[in-house]
Motif scaffolding. Sequence first.
Motif, PDB file in Angstrom:
ATOM      1  N   ARG A 172       0.835  -1.204   0.000  1.00 22.11           N
ATOM      2  CA  ARG A 172       0.000   0.000   0.000  1.00 22.11           C
ATOM      3  C   ARG A 172       0.867   1.249   0.000  1.00 22.11           C
ATOM      4  O   ARG A 172       0.636   2.186  -0.764  1.00 22.11           O
ATOM      5  CB  ARG A 172      -0.915   0.018   1.218  1.00 22.11           C
ATOM      6  N   ARG A 173       1.867   1.261   0.875  1.00 20.12           N
ATOM      7  CA  ARG A 173       2.732   2.430   0.998  1.00 20.12           C
ATOM      8  C   ARG A 173       3.470   2.697  -0.316  1.00 20.12           C
ATOM      9  O   ARG A 173       3.520   3.834  -0.793  1.00 20.12           O
ATOM     10  CB  ARG A 173       3.723   2.204   2.138  1.00 20.12           C
ATOM     11  N   ALA A 174       4.012   1.654  -0.895  1.00 16.83           N
ATOM     12  CA  ALA A 174       4.802   1.818  -2.109  1.00 16.83           C
ATOM     13  C   ALA A 174       3.948   2.290  -3.279  1.00 16.83           C
ATOM     14  O   ALA A 174       4.324   3.216  -4.016  1.00 16.83           O
ATOM     15  CB  ALA A 174       5.491   0.501  -2.466  1.00 16.83           C
ATOM     16  N   PHE A 175       2.774   1.687  -3.454  1.00 22.57           N
ATOM     17  CA  PHE A 175       1.959   2.060  -4.603  1.00 22.57           C
ATOM     18  C   PHE A 175       1.253   3.397  -4.392  1.00 22.57           C
ATOM     19  O   PHE A 175       0.990   4.111  -5.363  1.00 22.57           O
ATOM     20  CB  PHE A 175       0.968   0.938  -4.936  1.00 22.57           C
ATOM     21  N   ASP A 176       0.959   3.771  -3.160  1.00 23.57           N
ATOM     22  CA  ASP A 176       0.445   5.115  -2.888  1.00 23.57           C
ATOM     23  C   ASP A 176       1.461   6.162  -3.342  1.00 23.57           C
ATOM     24  O   ASP A 176       1.115   7.153  -3.993  1.00 23.57           O
ATOM     25  CB  ASP A 176       0.163   5.294  -1.391  1.00 23.57           C
ATOM     26  N   GLU A 177       2.712   5.932  -2.973  1.00 23.61           N
ATOM     27  CA  GLU A 177       3.760   6.881  -3.328  1.00 23.61           C
ATOM     28  C   GLU A 177       3.939   6.951  -4.841  1.00 23.61           C
ATOM     29  O   GLU A 177       4.105   8.040  -5.410  1.00 23.61           O
ATOM     30  CB  GLU A 177       5.078   6.481  -2.667  1.00 23.61           C
TER      31      GLU A 177
END
Length: 203
Positions: A172-177
């Motif tokens: 989630r964190r990586a693809f949000d960024e």
Amino acid sequence: MITASYASATTQKQPLSRLGRGAGMLTMLLMTTACTTSTDQQSVMDAVDHRDVVVDLVIDTTEHLDVDGWGANHGAAKPESCTLDNGDEGAAYKFSLWADRGTAHEADAQRIVEYWESLGMDTRVVDHGGFPVVYATGGPVQRASFTPDAAEESYRVGAISHCAPGDAIELRRAFDERRKQGERFPGDEYVPEENIDDVYKNE
């Protein structure tokens, strides 16, 4: 009453090529591990690979319905934590699309049954206040459902992928960024552009 012998003359849209490409990729990967068990074969693909498969399944399923205006009311495909067969933590992606309710509920449910069974999924239909809800398991995803009486008089098609290696929080964190940097991923085209940087807001 929905039956497996529903008239073949019913007009259906042909399956699109997205899921076919995903299935082809899965087949090629499985051919390289022919000596593994079926459980091991599912883990050949990582969580992001399975995200693409579950998104393709949901989109292709909506193409079998004569209904327009599908949208990702609950945001883009999102990962959640799950447990792999070996006890390790993995990730599974879920995705759903919504549209205004159609009028041919039983015929639409039968189309979904026939399509999902063609993919090797096990299906069952449950009457829900006069609406035929279709549930399915197996095949390219862990489970899927077609709900013709979803909130606000809508149709909903949703599915969750098989559990696969991956960390849901980190994904989630990586693809949000990456979205904030302008990248777009399968399923994002159904999320209003003004909400794309906050794709998990409605979960």
